[in-house]
Design an enzyme around this catalytic site. Structure first.
Site, PDB file in Angstrom:
ATOM      1  N   ASP A 178       1.616  -3.824   4.193  1.00 41.27           N
ATOM      2  CA  ASP A 178       2.802  -3.585   5.012  1.00 41.27           C
ATOM      3  C   ASP A 178       3.579  -2.349   4.532  1.00 41.27           C
ATOM      4  O   ASP A 178       4.481  -1.883   5.207  1.00 41.27           O
ATOM      5  CB  ASP A 178       3.696  -4.827   5.005  1.00 41.27           C
ATOM      6  CG  ASP A 178       4.721  -4.833   6.129  1.00 41.27           C
ATOM      7  OD1 ASP A 178       4.590  -3.993   7.046  1.00 41.27           O
ATOM      8  OD2 ASP A 178       5.634  -5.674   6.090  1.00 41.27           O
ATOM      9  N   GLU A 207       2.751   0.607   4.743  1.00 45.13           N
ATOM     10  CA  GLU A 207       1.770   1.516   5.354  1.00 45.13           C
ATOM     11  C   GLU A 207       2.336   2.881   5.684  1.00 45.13           C
ATOM     12  O   GLU A 207       1.603   3.864   5.722  1.00 45.13           O
ATOM     13  CB  GLU A 207       1.176   0.865   6.616  1.00 45.13           C
ATOM     14  CG  GLU A 207       1.982   1.069   7.907  1.00 45.13           C
ATOM     15  CD  GLU A 207       3.377   0.469   7.875  1.00 45.13           C
ATOM     16  OE1 GLU A 207       3.607  -0.439   7.071  1.00 45.13           O
ATOM     17  OE2 GLU A 207       4.239   0.928   8.645  1.00 45.13           O
ATOM     18  N   ARG A 223       4.228   4.898   4.042  1.00 46.16           N
ATOM     19  CA  ARG A 223       4.069   5.876   2.959  1.00 46.16           C
ATOM     20  C   ARG A 223       2.615   6.317   2.824  1.00 46.16           C
ATOM     21  O   ARG A 223       2.345   7.437   2.402  1.00 46.16           O
ATOM     22  CB  ARG A 223       4.630   5.302   1.653  1.00 46.16           C
ATOM     23  CG  ARG A 223       3.880   4.113   1.113  1.00 46.16           C
ATOM     24  CD  ARG A 223       4.689   3.299   0.117  1.00 46.16           C
ATOM     25  NE  ARG A 223       5.706   2.479   0.780  1.00 46.16           N
ATOM     26  CZ  ARG A 223       6.564   1.691   0.138  1.00 46.16           C
ATOM     27  NH1 ARG A 223       6.553   1.623  -1.184  1.00 46.16           N
ATOM     28  NH2 ARG A 223       7.436   0.973   0.810  1.00 46.16           N
ATOM     29  N   LYS A 225       7.019   9.582  10.929  1.00 45.25           N
ATOM     30  CA  LYS A 225       6.159   8.395  10.869  1.00 45.25           C
ATOM     31  C   LYS A 225       6.008   7.841  12.283  1.00 45.25           C
ATOM     32  O   LYS A 225       7.006   7.551  12.950  1.00 45.25           O
ATOM     33  CB  LYS A 225       6.791   7.347   9.942  1.00 45.25           C
ATOM     34  CG  LYS A 225       6.132   5.964  10.015  1.00 45.25           C
ATOM     35  CD  LYS A 225       6.772   4.948   9.061  1.00 45.25           C
ATOM     36  CE  LYS A 225       6.218   3.545   9.284  1.00 45.25           C
ATOM     37  NZ  LYS A 225       6.832   2.516   8.400  1.00 45.25           N
ATOM     38  N   LYS A 235       3.590  -9.621   8.712  1.00 43.47           N
ATOM     39  CA  LYS A 235       5.022  -9.898   8.766  1.00 43.47           C
ATOM     40  C   LYS A 235       5.270 -11.258   9.414  1.00 43.47           C
ATOM     41  O   LYS A 235       4.438 -11.724  10.196  1.00 43.47           O
ATOM     42  CB  LYS A 235       5.715  -8.831   9.637  1.00 43.47           C
ATOM     43  CG  LYS A 235       5.792  -7.454   9.014  1.00 43.47           C
ATOM     44  CD  LYS A 235       6.486  -6.475   9.956  1.00 43.47           C
ATOM     45  CE  LYS A 235       6.538  -5.076   9.376  1.00 43.47           C
ATOM     46  NZ  LYS A 235       7.426  -4.957   8.211  1.00 43.47           N
ATOM     47  N   ASP A 282       3.747  -1.995  13.923  1.00 44.15           N
ATOM     48  CA  ASP A 282       3.496  -2.344  12.523  1.00 44.15           C
ATOM     49  C   ASP A 282       3.564  -3.859  12.380  1.00 44.15           C
ATOM     50  O   ASP A 282       4.641  -4.429  12.262  1.00 44.15           O
ATOM     51  CB  ASP A 282       4.533  -1.655  11.630  1.00 44.15           C
ATOM     52  CG  ASP A 282       4.410  -2.079  10.175  1.00 44.15           C
ATOM     53  OD1 ASP A 282       3.361  -2.658   9.809  1.00 44.15           O
ATOM     54  OD2 ASP A 282       5.358  -1.815   9.395  1.00 44.15           O
ATOM     55  N   ASP A 297       8.626   1.356  15.097  1.00 42.55           N
ATOM     56  CA  ASP A 297       8.217   1.961  13.824  1.00 42.55           C
ATOM     57  C   ASP A 297       7.663   3.383  14.010  1.00 42.55           C
ATOM     58  O   ASP A 297       7.112   3.964  13.084  1.00 42.55           O
ATOM     59  CB  ASP A 297       7.196   1.045  13.128  1.00 42.55           C
ATOM     60  CG  ASP A 297       7.267   1.130  11.615  1.00 42.55           C
ATOM     61  OD1 ASP A 297       8.296   1.609  11.093  1.00 42.55           O
ATOM     62  OD2 ASP A 297       6.289   0.726  10.959  1.00 42.55           O
TER      63      ASP A 297
HETATM   64  N1  BES Z   1       8.269  -0.411   9.084  1.00 43.91           N
HETATM   65  C1  BES Z   1       8.606  -1.154   7.930  1.00 43.91           C
HETATM   66  C2  BES Z   1      10.044  -0.939   7.481  1.00 43.91           C
HETATM   67  C3  BES Z   1      11.121  -1.469   8.374  1.00 43.91           C
HETATM   68  C4  BES Z   1      11.675  -2.714   8.158  1.00 43.91           C
HETATM   69  C5  BES Z   1      11.655  -0.689   9.383  1.00 43.91           C
HETATM   70  C6  BES Z   1      12.697  -3.171   8.947  1.00 43.91           C
HETATM   71  C7  BES Z   1      12.681  -1.155  10.187  1.00 43.91           C
HETATM   72  C8  BES Z   1      13.212  -2.390   9.960  1.00 43.91           C
HETATM   73  C9  BES Z   1       7.707  -0.750   6.773  1.00 43.91           C
HETATM   74  O1  BES Z   1       6.419  -0.373   7.103  1.00 43.91           O
HETATM   75  C10 BES Z   1       7.598  -1.928   5.875  1.00 43.91           C
HETATM   76  O2  BES Z   1       7.067  -2.916   6.302  1.00 43.91           O
HETATM   77  N2  BES Z   1       8.089  -1.817   4.648  1.00 43.91           N
HETATM   78  C11 BES Z   1       8.056  -2.866   3.709  1.00 43.91           C
HETATM   79  C12 BES Z   1       7.676  -2.293   2.365  1.00 43.91           C
HETATM   80  C13 BES Z   1       7.358  -3.333   1.324  1.00 43.91           C
HETATM   81  C14 BES Z   1       6.113  -4.089   1.720  1.00 43.91           C
HETATM   82  C15 BES Z   1       7.150  -2.644   0.003  1.00 43.91           C
HETATM   83  C16 BES Z   1       9.440  -3.511   3.667  1.00 43.91           C
HETATM   84  O3  BES Z   1      10.433  -2.790   3.787  1.00 43.91           O
HETATM   85  O4  BES Z   1       9.514  -4.713   3.545  1.00 43.91           O
HETATM   86 ZN    ZN Z   2       6.169   0.374   9.019  1.00 45.71          ZN
HETATM   87 MN    MN Z   3       5.127  -2.034   7.274  1.00 47.54          MN
END
Ligand code: BES
Ligand code: ZN
Ligand code: MN
Length: 493
Positions: A343, A345, A347, A261, A273, A266, A284
């Site tokens: 967010d 994204e 996946r 990825k 966020k 992000d 990210d």
């Molecule tokens: N890049 C983030 C995940 C992340 C969070 C990586 C903290 C490192 C530290 C990912 O794209 C994300 O935002 N995931 C969300 C998914 C949710 C919206 C279903 C998350 O984990 O909150």
């Molecule tokens: Zn992300």
């Molecule tokens: Mn995200």
């Protein structure tokens, strides 16, 4: 200049550098090898150990300054190995701590003694020293010359095992692959863009004569990668799907595919966020950095295998053209996806890259992604989340991670989780909410990875650290480079 590491058949008392590092296990005593050194130090080592001023605990360090009255070593640094079950892991960790200390002391050269034999040890020490010596100062104005500390330029591992000495050649391939991954991760999003990552991939391809394909927005449109593209539709930067092909195995051997990825930033997109800590989302792209670092290391090691490295890179931005919650897109595989949360994204990008991987007829696909905050909550910064249905591949990835000092912990894939990502309007939705957040992300990806043995590594907690971890500074760790290299090396044997 990267640190130069070499080996030498020499006793600890005859080193000719100012800093000697002694890596000692718990309850240390003056081993027969060190008696002459202790004499040269006027018995300082023996007294220190007798008084239990240094006990050899993991991560323990003690600096004996002004050690030898005469000549070298002028300083001795004791580093603890603890009571390790994983000897190589303990050496790698202690070597990293030693190199960090040496930099703080302004030592230009060090000698390393741990009394062990064998190529696994020498390789581990080499990787550890390189990891510890790493830093990222490209964007800082250097201090005036008279305030500058000397750089740590060379390290010599004291080792009287001829065969083991060869391992010192392999260390830099791995250590510098990790350094590349860490540098890319540390680079801010305005410099490390999808385009920049493509440039780095091109440079790796040229250096090792690999085939490279880079798809930009028009090509992704042609490929009908609606899932990847919907993430990229809010950013003016050109998204990139990068495919590097390293072919040194049998011509008919199916390749292993490594997928990363590569979100260079992000923001969350329209599901934006919170501001607090958002700057960490430059990290990210650690999965992508891991793929590039591992491809470089695998090629430098000259492993006789076929490996394809795939990177999906873009940024996730809110804008008038960005994808909105509730939008439905069609993926490369043909499945429709309702975007519940912009967010989630990673996946969406990986779904299309995994589906693209089919054209390489891979024997196995392993992806690494900073995918979910939920994985950080579950496992902290100690272990990556490991998911997969192919028992053999899961076992191989877990074992590779252990050998590399990058532990993974398996998380489940219950069918019940699938209920959580059922959509009212599309085949599937991209978020199942908070419960089992790491697992529902994985269940989502699985829909796009059914044609090959596949493992997913959630490295959200392990790819970078928000605080100093003694053996690793604040910032990117190099995960998953070691896991990828060990996995491929394991399969090459
Ligand atoms: N890049 C983030 C995940 C992340 C969070 C990586 C903290 C490192 C530290 C990912 O794209 C994300 O935002 N995931 C969300 C998914 C949710 C919206 C279903 C998350 O984990 O909150
Ligand atoms: Zn992300
Ligand atoms: Mn995200």
């Amino acid at each position: 200049m990267p640190l130069r590491v070499s080996t030498r058949r020499s006793a600890a008392d005859s080193v000719d550098v100012p800093l000697l590092v002694l890596a000692l296990r718990r309850h240390p005593t003056v081993a027969p090898d060190l008696v002459a050194l202790d004499a040269k130090l006027g018995g300082a080592l023996g007294r220190t150990l007798d008084r239990r001023e240094f006990r050899g605990a993991r991560d323990e360090v003690l600096h004996l300054a002004g050690a030898a009255a005469i000549a070298n070593p002028q300083r001795v640094l004791l580093v603890g190995l603890g009571d390790p079950s994983d000897a190589a892991g303990a050496l790698r960790r202690a070597a990293s701590i030693a190199a960090r200390q040496a930099r703080k002391l302004g030592a230009a050269a060090l000698a390393w003694y741990d009394g062990s034999r064998g190529d696994v040890s020498v390789e581990a020490v080499t990787v550890g020293l390189l990891t510890g010596a790493w830093d990222y100062a490209d964007l800082k104005t250097p201090p005036p010359a008279d305030e500058r500390r000397p750089e740590l330029e060379s390290a010599v591992i004291l080792c009287d095992d001829e065969a083991a000495a060869q391992a010192v050649e392999r260390g830099p391939a791995i250590g510098e692959g990790m350094a590349l991954a860490r540098r890319l991760a540390m680079m801010p999003g305005n410099l490390c863009t999808p385009d920049y990552l493509a440039g780095v991939a091109r440079e790796i391809a040229a250096r090792h004569r690999m085939q490279i394909t880079v798809l930009g927005r028009p090509e992704l449109e042609q490929e009908k990668m609606g899932s990847f593209l919907c993430v990229a539709q809010g950013t003016p930067q050109d998204p990139k799907l990068i495919a590097l092909e390293y072919r040194r195995g049998r011509a008919d051997a199916k390749p292993i595919a490594l997928v990363g990825k590569g979100l260079c930033f992000d923001s969350g997109g329209i599901s934006i966020k919170p501001a607090q800590g958002m700057e960490a989302m430059k990290f990210d792209m650690c999965g992508a950095a891991g793929v590039l670092g591992a491809m470089d290391a695998i090629a430098r090691l000259g492993l006789p295998v076929n490996v394809v490295g795939l990177v999906g890179s873009t940024t996730n931005m809110p804008s008038g053209t960005a994808v909105n919650p509730g939008d439905v897109v069609r993926s490369h595989l043909g499945k429709s996806i309702e975007v519940i949360n912009t967010d989630a994204e990673g996946r969406l990008v990986l779904a299309d890259v995994l589906s693209y991987a089919r054209r390489f007829s891979p024997s196995a696909v392993v992806d690494a992604a900073t995918l979910t905050g939920a994985c950080v909550i579950a496992l902290g910064h100690t272990a990556s989340g490991v998911f997969g249905t192919d028992e053999e591949l899961v076992a191989d990835v877990l074992a590779a991670g252990m050998r590399a000092g990058e532990p993974g912990w398996r998380l489940p894939l219950y069918d019940d989780y699938k209920e959580l990502i059922k959509s009212d309007v599309a085949d599937i939705k991209n978020s199942g909410g908070r419960p089992a957040g790491a697992c529902t992300a994985e269940i989502f990806l699985k829909e796009f990875a059914e044609e090959f043995p596949w493992v997913h590594l959630d490295i959200a907690g392990t790819a970078y650290s928000e605080s100093d971890l003694t053996y690793i500074p604040k910032g990117p760790t190099g995960v998953p480079v070691g896991t990828f290299v060990e996995l491929v090396r394991g399969r090459a044997r």
